[in-house]
Enzyme design. Structure first.
Site, PDB file in Angstrom:
ATOM      1  N   GLY A 319       0.835  -1.200   0.000  1.00 21.93           N
ATOM      2  CA  GLY A 319       0.000   0.000   0.000  1.00 21.93           C
ATOM      3  C   GLY A 319       0.866   1.245   0.000  1.00 21.93           C
ATOM      4  O   GLY A 319       0.955   1.976  -0.963  1.00 21.93           O
ATOM      5  N   ARG A 320       1.567   1.461   1.104  1.00 21.89           N
ATOM      6  CA  ARG A 320       2.374   2.668   1.251  1.00 21.89           C
ATOM      7  C   ARG A 320       3.459   2.765   0.186  1.00 21.89           C
ATOM      8  O   ARG A 320       3.770   3.857  -0.296  1.00 21.89           O
ATOM      9  CB  ARG A 320       3.000   2.685   2.660  1.00 21.89           C
ATOM     10  CG  ARG A 320       3.655   4.000   3.012  1.00 21.89           C
ATOM     11  CD  ARG A 320       3.883   4.147   4.510  1.00 21.89           C
ATOM     12  NE  ARG A 320       4.471   5.452   4.776  1.00 21.89           N
ATOM     13  CZ  ARG A 320       5.760   5.661   5.018  1.00 21.89           C
ATOM     14  NH1 ARG A 320       6.594   4.629   5.080  1.00 21.89           N
ATOM     15  NH2 ARG A 320       6.228   6.874   5.228  1.00 21.89           N
ATOM     16  N   CYS A 387      -4.365  21.861  19.949  1.00 23.52           N
ATOM     17  CA  CYS A 387      -4.177  22.007  21.398  1.00 23.52           C
ATOM     18  C   CYS A 387      -3.686  20.700  22.023  1.00 23.52           C
ATOM     19  O   CYS A 387      -4.359  20.105  22.875  1.00 23.52           O
ATOM     20  CB  CYS A 387      -5.470  22.477  22.051  1.00 23.52           C
ATOM     21  SG  CYS A 387      -5.947  24.118  21.513  1.00 23.52           S
TER      22      CYS A 387
END
Length: 425
Positions: A319-320, A387
């Protein structure tokens, strides 16, 4: 801990993201009157980096180097954007199709499900590995006429109805554990199935991407194979495919040889097997100067397996490898902040857009696209607006003097980038 003569030596292994900062702090503790942020000397990267504008002869420049002007134009239109390069996707697919030892490639589309990416994959004759009905439906939308045996469904802890739906579609279905056979044997009667085997050893750059071994939730362990054989017989099903996937980001070709040898060793137990799926996890260069996976060596390693499997087909499901290098994330500098010895470069996107660094310490090269090839002068940490203290995209990075409004490029984000993004904050 080691001792040599009168020296007592302590050795620590730490994540590379934090190594430079840790050395600074240890140095400050051990050397009197040392001021953090003072004259610490050049880093190893500074000492060994090529002169500005030069690229090592043996390694080609990344695609985004030659398309800088186009990318900067895109950055003028969007405050932050993922951009994918079609040619790079096609080159990865061609490299996979050139492997003589592999009979079929299945794209693990969880890496990137953009419709245009799927069209490129389909255009190269590469198949699709899906982990959810939603992914299968996306493939069918993009390529409605696709032969159903070009889709492999590999669910994990999925409910019964997902198996039933996939079987009705006529696609390949993989069993990841024995629960479905124990509790719903009737839905598998007269079906040809794949089973995912836990080979017992996971590999990869982080525990979250190692997908074999006792601490991984995937696959049927070897000690359950006798029960698997009994349950398959009782259900009236056939095992025609054996599958294993050990992890991601692997650059040693022995991984696929060993996986193939282990699965091939199970063929006597399951004589109707026609396909052996060696999984994916093929790594890419993460840092400047790192060597890519040697495809020739991979072909040789898998050919050793092919010589032993007779007419059984060998599959890969990367995939990657197919999409990571094709994608970049463009973002713009919003503020610069100094805090004691730390220098922060704030940008207008963060872990909500690219979670890989926060999730499992993934390294992504980051460059100042507005000042590409200018001399690097500063060590900075690139942070987003979310945050969370973990909202760091890159720690202790060498950058040229950077100003508000500069465009930064985060490389190798074509996989597990946009698909894992969220609406957080």
């Amino acid at each position: 801990v080691t001792q040599a003569a009168n020296d007592l030596n302590f050795t620590f292994v730490v994540d590379s993201e934090h190594a430079y900062r840790l050395v600074q702090r240890v140095h400050a503790l051990l050397v009197n009157q040392f001021q953090e942020g003072g004259v610490f000397g050049p880093t190893w990267e500074q000492l060994t980096e090529p002169p500005p504008g030069s690229i090592p002869e043996s390694l080609p420049a990344p695609w985004w180097d030659s398309k800088r002007d186009e990318l900067l134009a895109i950055a003028e239109q969007h405050h932050a954007a993922y951009v994918y390069d079609r040619e790079t996707v096609g080159a990865a697919l061609s490299a996979l199709n050139s492997l003589q030892s592999i009979d079929a490639v299945y794209y693990a589309m969880k890496a990137n499900s953009h419709p245009d990416i799927l069209r490129i994959v389909d255009g190269h004759g590469v198949n699709f590995e899906c982990v959810s009905p939603g992914e299968i439906q996306r493939v069918l939308q993009v390529a409605p006429a696709i032969r159903r045996n070009r889709i492999l469904f590999t669910p994990n802890f999925a409910p019964r109805q997902e198996y039933e739906w996939a079987l009705e579609q006529g696609i390949w279905v993989t069993l990841d554990n024995l629960h479905p056979l124990r509790h719903w044997p009737e839905i598998f009667a007269d079906r040809e199935l794949f089973v995912r085997i836990d080979t017992g050893q996971g590999r990869g750059h982080h525990e979250h991407v190692r997908t074999a071994g006792v601490h991984s939730k995937f696959g049927i362990p070897l000690f359950e194979l006798d029960e698997l054989d009994e349950l398959i017989g009782a259900a009236g099903a056939k095992i025609v495919g054996l599958h294993a996937h050990t992890g991601s980001g692997i650059l040693t070709v022995d991984n696929w040889r060993q996986t193939g040898e282990q699965l091939n060793g199970l063929r006597n137990r399951f004589p109707e097997v026609k396909y052996i799926d060696l999984g994916g996890g093929m790594g890419i260069p993460e840092r400047q100067g790192q060597r890519p996976l040697d495809m020739g060596s991979l072909d040789e390693a898998v050919n050793d397996v092919k010589a032993e499997v007779d007419s059984t087909e060998l599959w890969l499901e990367p995939g990657r490898f197919i999409v990571a290098q094709a994608g970049v994330l463009l973002t713009r500098v919003t503020q610069i902040k100094g805090k004691d010895g730390m220098q922060y470069v704030g940008v207008n996107t963060g872990m909500n857009t690219l979670i890989r660094p926060a999730l499992y310490g993934a390294y992504h090269e980051i460059v100042n696209l507005s000042r590409l090839h200018e001399a690097v002068t500063d060590v900075v940490t690139i942070v987003g607006p979310v945050c969370e203290t973990g909202d760091r995209l890159g720690s202790d990075r060498l950058m040229p003097e950077t100003e508000e409004g500069d465009v930064l490029l985060i490389a190798n984000t074509g996989a597990y980038g946009h698909v894992m993004s969220s609406h957080y904050n």
